[in-house]
Scaffold this active site. Structure first.
Site, PDB file in Angstrom:
ATOM      1  CE  LYS A 143      -2.062   2.421   3.232  1.00 42.26           C
ATOM      2  NZ  LYS A 143      -1.812   3.754   2.635  1.00 42.26           N
TER       3      LYS A 143
ATOM      4  N   GLY B 272       6.850   4.468   8.760  1.00 38.26           N
ATOM      5  CA  GLY B 272       5.979   5.599   9.033  1.00 38.26           C
ATOM      6  C   GLY B 272       6.091   6.028  10.476  1.00 38.26           C
TER       7      GLY B 272
ATOM      8  CD  GLU C 169      13.015   3.568   8.609  1.00 37.83           C
ATOM      9  OE1 GLU C 169      12.980   4.379   9.564  1.00 37.83           O
ATOM     10  OE2 GLU C 169      13.033   3.888   7.431  1.00 37.83           O
TER      11      GLU C 169
ATOM     12  CB  CYS D  90      12.824   8.215   9.356  1.00 33.22           C
ATOM     13  SG  CYS D  90      13.765   7.392   8.080  1.00 33.22           S
TER      14      CYS D  90
ATOM     15  CD  GLU E 128      10.013  11.637  13.050  1.00 29.04           C
ATOM     16  OE1 GLU E 128       8.966  10.977  13.158  1.00 29.04           O
ATOM     17  OE2 GLU E 128      11.037  11.199  12.494  1.00 29.04           O
TER      18      GLU E 128
HETATM   19  P1  NAI Z   1       1.541   7.484   9.082  1.00 28.41           P
HETATM   20  O1  NAI Z   1       2.331   6.570   9.934  1.00 28.41           O
HETATM   21  O2  NAI Z   1       0.118   7.717   9.418  1.00 28.41           O
HETATM   22  O3  NAI Z   1       1.576   6.967   7.549  1.00 28.41           O
HETATM   23  C1  NAI Z   1       2.510   6.093   7.007  1.00 28.41           C
HETATM   24  C2  NAI Z   1       1.803   4.972   6.258  1.00 28.41           C
HETATM   25  O4  NAI Z   1       1.016   4.222   7.176  1.00 28.41           O
HETATM   26  C3  NAI Z   1       0.833   5.441   5.181  1.00 28.41           C
HETATM   27  O5  NAI Z   1       0.873   4.537   4.101  1.00 28.41           O
HETATM   28  C4  NAI Z   1      -0.508   5.360   5.874  1.00 28.41           C
HETATM   29  O6  NAI Z   1      -1.577   5.190   4.991  1.00 28.41           O
HETATM   30  C5  NAI Z   1      -0.325   4.125   6.722  1.00 28.41           C
HETATM   31  N1  NAI Z   1      -1.221   4.032   7.880  1.00 28.41           N
HETATM   32  C6  NAI Z   1      -1.757   5.056   8.611  1.00 28.41           C
HETATM   33  N2  NAI Z   1      -2.547   4.571   9.591  1.00 28.41           N
HETATM   34  C7  NAI Z   1      -2.521   3.224   9.482  1.00 28.41           C
HETATM   35  C8  NAI Z   1      -3.135   2.158  10.202  1.00 28.41           C
HETATM   36  N3  NAI Z   1      -3.944   2.394  11.243  1.00 28.41           N
HETATM   37  N4  NAI Z   1      -2.868   0.890   9.842  1.00 28.41           N
HETATM   38  C9  NAI Z   1      -2.030   0.627   8.810  1.00 28.41           C
HETATM   39  N5  NAI Z   1      -1.442   1.579   8.083  1.00 28.41           N
HETATM   40  C10 NAI Z   1      -1.673   2.865   8.405  1.00 28.41           C
HETATM   41  O7  NAI Z   1       2.295   8.859   9.026  1.00 28.41           O
HETATM   42  P2  NAI Z   1       1.759  10.308   8.601  1.00 28.41           P
HETATM   43  O8  NAI Z   1       0.491  10.655   9.293  1.00 28.41           O
HETATM   44  O9  NAI Z   1       1.762  10.406   7.145  1.00 28.41           O
HETATM   45  O10 NAI Z   1       2.926  11.204   9.207  1.00 28.41           O
HETATM   46  C11 NAI Z   1       2.923  11.491  10.611  1.00 28.41           C
HETATM   47  C12 NAI Z   1       4.308  11.519  11.155  1.00 28.41           C
HETATM   48  O11 NAI Z   1       4.907  10.242  11.031  1.00 28.41           O
HETATM   49  C13 NAI Z   1       5.248  12.453  10.457  1.00 28.41           C
HETATM   50  O12 NAI Z   1       5.105  13.760  10.891  1.00 28.41           O
HETATM   51  C14 NAI Z   1       6.556  11.848  10.845  1.00 28.41           C
HETATM   52  O13 NAI Z   1       6.906  12.270  12.137  1.00 28.41           O
HETATM   53  C15 NAI Z   1       6.294  10.358  10.861  1.00 28.41           C
HETATM   54  N6  NAI Z   1       6.691   9.708   9.607  1.00 28.41           N
HETATM   55  C16 NAI Z   1       7.848   8.980   9.596  1.00 28.41           C
HETATM   56  C17 NAI Z   1       8.297   8.415   8.423  1.00 28.41           C
HETATM   57  C18 NAI Z   1       9.551   7.629   8.368  1.00 28.41           C
HETATM   58  O14 NAI Z   1      10.200   7.627   7.346  1.00 28.41           O
HETATM   59  N7  NAI Z   1       9.917   6.917   9.413  1.00 28.41           N
HETATM   60  C19 NAI Z   1       7.577   8.601   7.168  1.00 28.41           C
HETATM   61  C20 NAI Z   1       6.343   9.321   7.289  1.00 28.41           C
HETATM   62  C21 NAI Z   1       5.949   9.861   8.481  1.00 28.41           C
END
Ligand code: NAI
Ligand code: MG
Length: 500
Positions: A191, A244, A267, A301, A398
Site C-alpha cells: 500500500k 511511518g 522503520e 526519519c 520528531e
Molecule cells: P503514518 O504513519 O500515518 O503513515 C505512514 C503509512 O502508514 C501510510 O501509508 C498510511 O496510509 C499508513 N497508515 C496510517 N494509519 C494506518 C493504520 N492504522 N494501519 C495501517 N497503516 C496505516 O504517518 P503520517 O500521518 O503520514 O505522518 C505522521 C508523522 O509520522 C510524520 O510527521 C513523521 O513524524 C512520521 N513519519 C515517519 C516516516 C519515516 O520515514 N519513518 C515517514 C512518514 C511519516
C-alpha cells in the site's frame, strides 16, 4: 467499471499518462466499490488526479492473487537466477524511464525534480539491481554437529508480504520494500501512502513489462485506517513491513498480535543527534549539518534534528550555520536551483507550524525562518531554534519538517548523556578530525546508523534501521534478506542409533 486514468502535465514541459487503478494480478482495476480519491500537488494545493481507493475487500482480492502466485509461479517454484533476471530487467526499465518517474515524483511529493532524478529514482534502480544480485546467492548452510546426522539450514521465503510505505520517499521506499522481498521469493501486497500514490503506479507498468508473473507484485492506493489496517490484520499475510510514524507502528504490532502473529518489521521515527566537536572541519560540518536536517524538507526519519555544538566553537558555528540555512533555495520543485520544495500536505504543514509556535511559546530563540514561504502551497522557511529546553516539545518530538534545534555541550560525558536522551535511536552523526574521538563517540551512541563527518548517506549495501523506539529489524544490505525469509533446519539421520 474502468479505473481512473492519471494524466499529468509537468511545469517544465512533458506529459505522462498511466492508470490510476489498483494493480492486482498485473492488471489495473477499479476499486470494488468504485471509490476514488484526489491526489494533490503540494506546490499549489490543487488536485492533479484521481486514483482508485482500496477497501478491505480489495486488499483481500490482492492477497488472494499474491497467495496464488506464491504457490504456483513464484517463491520456490522459480530459480533464484530467474528472479534476479526479472529484477535486473525492472532496474533497466526504471533507468530508461528515469526522467518521467522523477517528474511524477516531484509533482506528487513536492521534492526538487533535480534531486528526484539524481537521488531518489537513481537509487530506486540501484536498490533493485543490488537485490537482483542476491536472488541467486541464498546459499543456506550445512551445520556440523556430529557425523551421525547431516544438518541443513536453508532460508525460505515468508510467503505473502504486506508492505505499507510513507510519502517522504515514495519511489525509494517502494524499492527498499520490493527489492529484498522479491529476491527472496515472496509475493507482495503493497500500500502506497495516500499523499503520494503516483510514482508506484507508473512503476507497476514497468513491473508488468519486465515480465513478473501476475500476482507477484500487487500495489494498492488507499488510506491507512482502511486499507493499511486491513493488511495489518489480514489472516493470510505472513509478514508486514511498515515505514511511518511510531504511533501507527504500534498499531501494526497490535494488529499482528491479535490476528495471525504475522512477522513484523518497523522503520519509525527519529530525533537524531548530530554532534560537532571543536576540532571538526567547520565548513564541512556546517555543510553536512544543513544537509542533514534540510534534505527532503526535513521529511527524513533520520534527519539530524538535534545539533550539539561544543561550547568553544558555538558562536562561530552558529554565525556560519545561520548563513548557510538562509542561503537554501526554497521554491518551485521544477526550477533548476531549488533545493527545498513544499511540505507534502496541508496536514504536515500545519503540524510543523504548530511545532514552530510551541517552540516560540516555550521560550526557545527563533534565529531564522519560522514562517510560511510564498503565498500558495505548503512551503516553510528553513527554521533554526537555539536555547531549547530539551524537555520541550521541539526538544523531544520528531517535527519532520525543516526545523532544527541547536544545543551547546561542555564535555564528552555531558554530551553522550544528552545525545542518548531520546526514546528514538535511528541515526546520529559525529564531526571531528580526531578519529579516536569520533569512533569512541560513535560506539557510545544508541543509534542504528552513525555517520562520521557526513550525514544522510544511504547505500543499498549497508543495513539501516533503528535502536529503541525507532524500529524493529533492518532494511538494506544483506540484513534485509533475513527480514524477508525464514530459516528451516533439516536434520538428516545418517547413522544415529534408533532411540528406543
Ligand atoms: P503514518 O504513519 O500515518 O503513515 C505512514 C503509512 O502508514 C501510510 O501509508 C498510511 O496510509 C499508513 N497508515 C496510517 N494509519 C494506518 C493504520 N492504522 N494501519 C495501517 N497503516 C496505516 O504517518 P503520517 O500521518 O503520514 O505522518 C505522521 C508523522 O509520522 C510524520 O510527521 C513523521 O513524524 C512520521 N513519519 C515517519 C516516516 C519515516 O520515514 N519513518 C515517514 C512518514 C511519516
Ligand atoms: Mg501528493
Amino acid at each position: 467499471m474502468a479505473p481512473p486514468t492519471v494524466s499529468l502535465s509537468f511545469p517544465h514541459g512533458g506529459k505522462s499518462s498511466f492508470s490510476g487503478g489498483l494493480f492486482i494480478n498485473n492488471e489495473f482495476v477499479a476499486a470494488g466499490d468504485g471509490k476514488t480519491f484526489a491526489v494533490v500537488n503540494p506546490s499549489d494545493g490543487k488536485e492533479i488526479a484521481q486514483v482508485a481507493e482500496a477497501s478491505a475487500k480489495d486488499v483481500d482480492v490482492a492477497v488472494k492473487a499474491a497467495r496464488k502466485a506464491f504457490n504456483e509461479s513464484w517463491g520456490l517454484n522459480v530459480p533464484g537466477f530467474k528472479r534476479g533476471q526479472l529484477l535486473i530487467k525492472l532496474a533497466e526499465l526504471i533507468e530508461a524511464n528515469l526522467e518521467e518517474i522523477a517528474a511524477i515524483e516531484s509533482l506528487d511529493n513536492g521534492k526538487a525534480f533535480s534531486i528526484a532524478k539524481g537521488f531518489d529514482i537513481t537509487e530506486v534502480a540501484a536498490n533493485i539491481r543490488y537485490y537482483a544480485g542476491w536472488a541467486d546467492k541464498n546459499h543456506g548452510k550445512v551445520i556440523e554437529v556430529d557425523s551421525s546426522k547431516l544438518h541443513i539450514q536453508r532460508q525460505e521465503p515468508m510467503g505473502v508480504c504486506g508492505q505499507i510505505i510513507p510519502w517522504n520517499f515514495p519511489a525509494l521506499m517502494f524499492a527498499w520494500k520490493i527489492g529484498p522481498a522479491l529476491a527472496m521469493g515472496n509475493t507482495i501486497v503493497l500500500k502506497t501512502a495516500e499523499q503520494t500514490p503516483l510514482s508506484a503506479l507508473k512503476m507497476c507498468e514497468l513491473i508488468k513489462e519486465a515480465g513478473f508473473p501476475p500476482g507477484v507484485v500487487n500495489v494498492i492506493s488507499g488510506f491507512g485506517p482502511v486499507a493499511g489496517a486491513a493488511i495489518a490484520n489480514h489472516m493470510d499475510i505472513d509478514k508486514v513491513a511498515f515505514t511511518g510514524s511510531t504511533l501507527v507502528g504500534r498499531n501494526i504490532l497490535k494488529a499482528a498480535a491479535s490476528s495471525n502473529l504475522k512477522k513484523v518489521t518497523l522503520e519509525l521515527g527519529g530525533k537524531s543527534p548530530n554532534i560537532i566537536f571543536a576540532d571538526a572541519d567547520l565548513d564541512q560540518a556546517i555543510s553536512w549539518s544543513a544537509f542533514g536536517i534540510m534534505f527532503n524538507h526535513g521529511q527524513c526519519c533520520c534527519a539530524g534534528s538535534r545539533v550539539y555544538v561544543e561550547e568553544s566553537i558555538y558562536e562561530k558555528f552558529m554565525a556560519k550555520f545561520d548563513e548557510k540555512i538562509k542561503s537554501i533555495q526554497v521554491g518551485n520543485p521544477f526550477e533548476g536551483n531549488t533545493f527545498q520544495g513544499p511540505q507534502v500536505s496541508q496536514l504536515q504543514y500545519d503540524r510543523i507550524m504548530a511545532y514552530i509556535d510551541s517552540g516560540k511559546k516555550e521560550g526557545a530563540t527563533l534565529r531564522t525562518g519560522g514562517i510560511r514561504h510564498g503565498q500558495e502551497g505548503y512551503f516553510i522557511e528553513p527554521t533554526v531554534f537555539t536555547d531549547v529546553n530539551p524537555d520541550s516539545k521541539i526538544g523531544r518530538e520528531e517535527i519532520f519538517g525543516p526545523v532544527v534545534v541547536v544545543h551547546k555541550f561542555k564535555d564528552n560525558a555531558d554530551l553522550i548523556k544528552k545525545a542518548n536522551d531520546s526514546v528514538y535511536g535511528l541515526a546520529a552523526a559525529v564531526f571531528s578530525r580526531d578519529v579516536t574521538r569520533a569512533l569512541d563517540t560513535a560506539n557510545k551512541l544508541q543509534a542504528g546508523t552513525v555517520w562520521v563527518n557526513c550525514y544522510n548517506q544511504l547505500n543499498p549495501q549497508v543495513p539501516f534501521g533503528g535502536f529503541k523506539q525507532s524500529g524493529i529489524g533492518r532494511e538494506l544490505g544483506e540484513a534485509a534478506l533475513a527480514s524477508y525469509s525464514q530459516s528451516k533446519s533439516i536434520h538428516v539421520n545418517l547413522h544415529a542409533p534408533n532411540p528406543m
